[in-house]
Enzyme design. Structure first.
Site, short mmCIF file in Angstrom:
data_model
loop_
_atom_site.label_atom_id
_atom_site.label_comp_id
_atom_site.label_asym_id
_atom_site.label_seq_id
_atom_site.Cartn_x
_atom_site.Cartn_y
_atom_site.Cartn_z
CB SER A 1 25.57 -20.52 3.45
OG SER A 1 26.07 -19.88 2.28
CG ASP B 1 33.32 -23.75 1.38
OD1 ASP B 1 33.24 -22.59 0.94
OD2 ASP B 1 32.41 -24.26 2.07
CG HIS C 1 30.57 -20.74 2.40
ND1 HIS C 1 30.42 -21.91 1.68
CD2 HIS C 1 29.32 -20.18 2.48
CE1 HIS C 1 29.15 -22.06 1.35
NE2 HIS C 1 28.46 -21.03 1.82
#
Length: 358
Positions: free
Chosen positions: A62, A332, A335
């Site tokens: 991610s 978050d 990330h």
């Protein structure tokens, strides 16, 4: 820009073509001007990072995914509120590391592999992103998405179909960021990071095999990230009320990085393997932001997430976004925000110049 030549006025009107010596000097002047214009144009292209049709091929999770994980929060608000203004498949409010490295190379962000059959062929000229959130070097319990080896196999199939040629690969760059989800999977299935030593060795060995696989396909420049300080992510620093990073996950990250560096040093390389030190870069940016906050407590704590998700009745979720996402480091629980990634990229930029060397 046109060239203007001024001749002082005289009583005698005379063309430069009337004098062979003057004509030769004028021809030489024009030749030098053309050479200078070419040099300036090449310098401008180099300053933007673009060179000889470079393509960027991205693998991992991610941190570098730009749209492959369709059934995930990356396609839900509030992701993407800074860029492009709506959810677009990035685990951030805006740009991620892939976007900044593509910009450094002077190209557009490569298309996500998921959309390869739905875009114009011209959009494939910048490369392709195979990374998917939640994936790892090994299979991950976070998603059934493709692990690193499978991503590389997908890349190889497109090369076999001549979507990308061997010539394309020789002048291109690969970006690899992976590993964090493997440790998350280990923790959830084994429960204790203190027993992670043997797991790390096998993990790094497989990663090096995968890197050799990318090299074996003909890619001559491979940028591989060192693992970030996992204990600084909000999902870990919450245990200290966001006052400091958790030490044990950081020890694991440092050990992983040392093993990876040792493995790369022992590889017989025909390619350039450039390590991007996320560990020390994250620490540097976070420390800098913390020092500024010590002088001005109204600034955002770099260890806190900008987005907080709350679960309401009947399992419904709501989120609350911090007042200034542009001042945050973490978006978050895991990330970085666009500001966080930009700050990291700014420190990595000097080392990235190795990717521009022939």
């Amino acid at each position: 820009m046109g060239v203007h030549i001024f001749f002082p006025s005289t009583n005698e009107s005379r063309s430069i073509h009337d004098d062979p010596k003057t004509q030769s000097l004028f021809t030489l002047f024009l030749f030098i001007l053309v050479i200078l214009n070419n040099i300036i144009a090449e310098a401008r292209r180099s300053s933007r990072g673009g060179f000889h049709g470079t393509k960027l091929f991205v693998f991992g999770d991610s941190y570098v995914d730009t749209g492959n994980f369709l059934r995930s929060g990356s396609y839900k608000p509030p992701n993407g509120i800074t860029f492009p203004g709506k959810p677009a498949g990035r685990f951030s409010d805006g740009r991620v590391l892939t976007d900044y490295i593509a910009s450094f190379l002077g190209i557009r962000t490569p298309v996500a592999y998921r959309y390869r059959n739905y875009v114009e062929k011209s959009k494939l000229q910048h490369g392709m992103n195979y990374a998917q959130g939640g994936t790892g070097i090994f299979n991950s319990i976070l998603t059934n998405g493709p692990n690193l080896t499978t991503q590389i196999n997908s890349f190889q199939k497109l090369v076999q179909l001549n979507v990308y040629t061997k010539h394309d690969l020789r002048s291109s760059v690969a970006l690899v960021n992976v590993g964090g989800n493997d440790y998350a999977t280990f923790l959830q299935t084994n429960g204790n990071l203190k027993d992670v030593g043997a797991f790390s060795s096998g993990l790094v060995n497989q990663l090096c095999l995968d890197l050799k696989g990318i090299e074996g396909m003909g890619v001559r420049k491979i940028a591989i990230t060192l693992m970030m300080p996992m204990g600084c992510a909000p999902q870990q620093s919450v245990n200290t009320s966001y006052t400091k990073c958790a030490e044990l996950p950081n020890v694991v990250a440092r050990n992983h990085n040392q093993q990876l560096l040792h493995c790369l040093a022992n590889l017989k390389q025909s390619s350039v393997f450039l390590t991007l030190d996320l560990y020390n870069t994250f620490n540097s940016v976070i420390s800098s932001m913390a020092r500024k906050r010590a002088k001005n407590p109204r600034l955002m704590n770099p260890l806190e997430p900008c987005v907080r998700v709350e679960v309401e009745k009947e399992g419904k979720h709501k989120y609350k976004v911090c007042e200034k996402p542009e001042a945050s480091f973490f978006w978050d629980q895991a990330h970085p925000s666009q500001n966080g990634w930009h700050s990291v990229y700014s420190q990595l930029q000097s080392s990235l110049h190795q990717l521009l060397q022939n």
